[in-house]
Design a protein around this motif. Structure first.
Motif, PDB file in Angstrom:
ATOM      1  N   UNK A  10       6.750  26.143 -12.188  1.00 41.21           N
ATOM      2  CA  UNK A  10       7.089  26.267 -13.605  1.00 41.21           C
ATOM      3  C   UNK A  10       6.167  27.233 -14.327  1.00 41.21           C
ATOM      4  N   UNK A  11       4.878  27.167 -14.021  1.00 43.58           N
ATOM      5  CA  UNK A  11       3.919  28.082 -14.641  1.00 43.58           C
ATOM      6  C   UNK A  11       4.202  29.523 -14.222  1.00 43.58           C
ATOM      7  N   UNK A  12       4.507  29.731 -12.940  1.00 46.19           N
ATOM      8  CA  UNK A  12       4.846  31.087 -12.474  1.00 46.19           C
ATOM      9  C   UNK A  12       6.104  31.601 -13.157  1.00 46.19           C
ATOM     10  N   UNK A  13       7.100  30.726 -13.300  1.00 43.64           N
ATOM     11  CA  UNK A  13       8.334  31.123 -13.980  1.00 43.64           C
ATOM     12  C   UNK A  13       8.064  31.473 -15.438  1.00 43.64           C
ATOM     13  N   UNK A  14       7.259  30.658 -16.111  1.00 38.75           N
ATOM     14  CA  UNK A  14       6.893  30.927 -17.499  1.00 38.75           C
ATOM     15  C   UNK A  14       6.189  32.275 -17.615  1.00 38.75           C
ATOM     16  N   UNK A  15       5.209  32.512 -16.742  1.00 37.20           N
ATOM     17  CA  UNK A  15       4.445  33.757 -16.817  1.00 37.20           C
ATOM     18  C   UNK A  15       5.299  34.983 -16.518  1.00 37.20           C
ATOM     19  N   UNK A  55       0.861  -1.182   0.000  1.00 35.56           N
ATOM     20  CA  UNK A  55       0.000   0.000   0.000  1.00 35.56           C
ATOM     21  C   UNK A  55       0.897   1.230   0.000  1.00 35.56           C
ATOM     22  N   UNK A  56       0.760   2.084  -1.008  1.00 40.33           N
ATOM     23  CA  UNK A  56       1.672   3.228  -1.137  1.00 40.33           C
ATOM     24  C   UNK A  56       0.928   4.562  -1.223  1.00 40.33           C
ATOM     25  N   UNK A  57      -0.160   4.690  -0.482  1.00 39.43           N
ATOM     26  CA  UNK A  57      -0.938   5.936  -0.512  1.00 39.43           C
ATOM     27  C   UNK A  57      -0.065   7.165  -0.274  1.00 39.43           C
ATOM     28  N   UNK A  58       0.755   7.100   0.756  1.00 37.25           N
ATOM     29  CA  UNK A  58       1.581   8.256   1.122  1.00 37.25           C
ATOM     30  C   UNK A  58       2.574   8.603   0.024  1.00 37.25           C
ATOM     31  N   UNK A  59       3.187   7.600  -0.566  1.00 40.46           N
ATOM     32  CA  UNK A  59       4.149   7.855  -1.638  1.00 40.46           C
ATOM     33  C   UNK A  59       3.466   8.481  -2.847  1.00 40.46           C
ATOM     34  N   UNK A  60       2.323   7.931  -3.255  1.00 38.44           N
ATOM     35  CA  UNK A  60       1.597   8.475  -4.406  1.00 38.44           C
ATOM     36  C   UNK A  60       1.147   9.900  -4.112  1.00 38.44           C
ATOM     37  N   UNK A  61       0.614  10.137  -2.927  1.00 42.74           N
ATOM     38  CA  UNK A  61       0.158  11.467  -2.539  1.00 42.74           C
ATOM     39  C   UNK A  61       1.320  12.460  -2.509  1.00 42.74           C
ATOM     40  N   UNK A  62       2.451  12.044  -1.949  1.00 46.41           N
ATOM     41  CA  UNK A  62       3.619  12.920  -1.879  1.00 46.41           C
ATOM     42  C   UNK A  62       4.130  13.263  -3.270  1.00 46.41           C
ATOM     43  N   UNK A  84       2.571  18.734  -8.432  1.00 41.93           N
ATOM     44  CA  UNK A  84       1.695  19.903  -8.461  1.00 41.93           C
ATOM     45  C   UNK A  84       2.468  21.179  -8.126  1.00 41.93           C
ATOM     46  N   UNK A  85       3.303  21.118  -7.106  1.00 42.39           N
ATOM     47  CA  UNK A  85       4.085  22.298  -6.713  1.00 42.39           C
ATOM     48  C   UNK A  85       5.110  22.679  -7.787  1.00 42.39           C
ATOM     49  N   UNK A  86       5.738  21.672  -8.381  1.00 40.24           N
ATOM     50  CA  UNK A  86       6.699  21.952  -9.452  1.00 40.24           C
ATOM     51  C   UNK A  86       5.996  22.549 -10.670  1.00 40.24           C
TER      52      UNK A  86
END
Length: 172
Positions: free
Chosen positions: A107-112, A88-95, A101-103
């Motif tokens: 990246x979107x902020x850097x592009x903009x 069971x790898x819920x924590x790994x998948x979530x992390x 999402x943060x990257x």
């Protein structure tokens, strides 16, 4: 903003019934198509109030729908890994999902910010140069529409429903 929020709440409420009716893959395809179609008028006429409302409503609806589907897919991935490997790898998948999402946001902020700086945007100016206005319109119109088109292509080949059906059949 009010129309955006109402569409977002409606999509969140309707996500589960739509997902049950269409299936995950088709729901995500539906979401991408709504996003792309909602951008067309805005891309053609970014100064039209109607285009701005349609853009906001369709983006909000499609992104809320996609967000629910992505989160459900994340849970399905954990279930599939447990089914195939007994772990069971819920924590790994979530992390990993949170990191991606943060990257993506960074990246979107850097592009903009990079695109706006290159276009001559200056927050101190009362009127922005035409190149900055065109860049803003592209960042709000063309770029998200192209990303939605990429999402549409990826989702068309996404096999999660097939794997989930196999797992459910085996579990009986």
């Amino acid at each position: 903003l009010a129309a955006f929020l109402v569409a977002s709440v409606a999509a969140t409420i309707l996500a589960s019934p739509i997902d049950r009716m269409l299936g995950r893959r088709k729901t995500m395809i539906f979401s991408a198509i709504i996003h792309i179609l909602g951008k067309v008028w805005f891309v053609l006429d970014p100064y039209s109030m109607g285009a701005i409302y349609v853009n906001g409503i369709t983006v909000s609806f499609s992104m809320a729908l996609a967000f629910v589907c992505f989160n459900t897919n994340r849970n399905n991935i954990a279930d599939l890994v447990e089914w195939k490997n007994g772990r069971r790898i819920d924590s790994l998948v979530s992390t990993c999902d949170n990191l991606a999402s943060k990257l993506a946001k960074a990246g979107a902020n850097l592009l903009m910010t990079g695109a706006l700086a290159a276009a001559g945007f200056n927050a101190e100016l009362s009127v922005q140069p035409e190149s900055a206005i065109n860049t803003i319109n592209a960042l709000l119109g063309w770029v998200p529409m192209l990303v939605a088109a990429l999402m549409l292509v990826i989702v068309c080949f996404h096999p999660i429903e097939k794997d989930m059906a196999a797992m459910r059949a085996e579990r009986g």
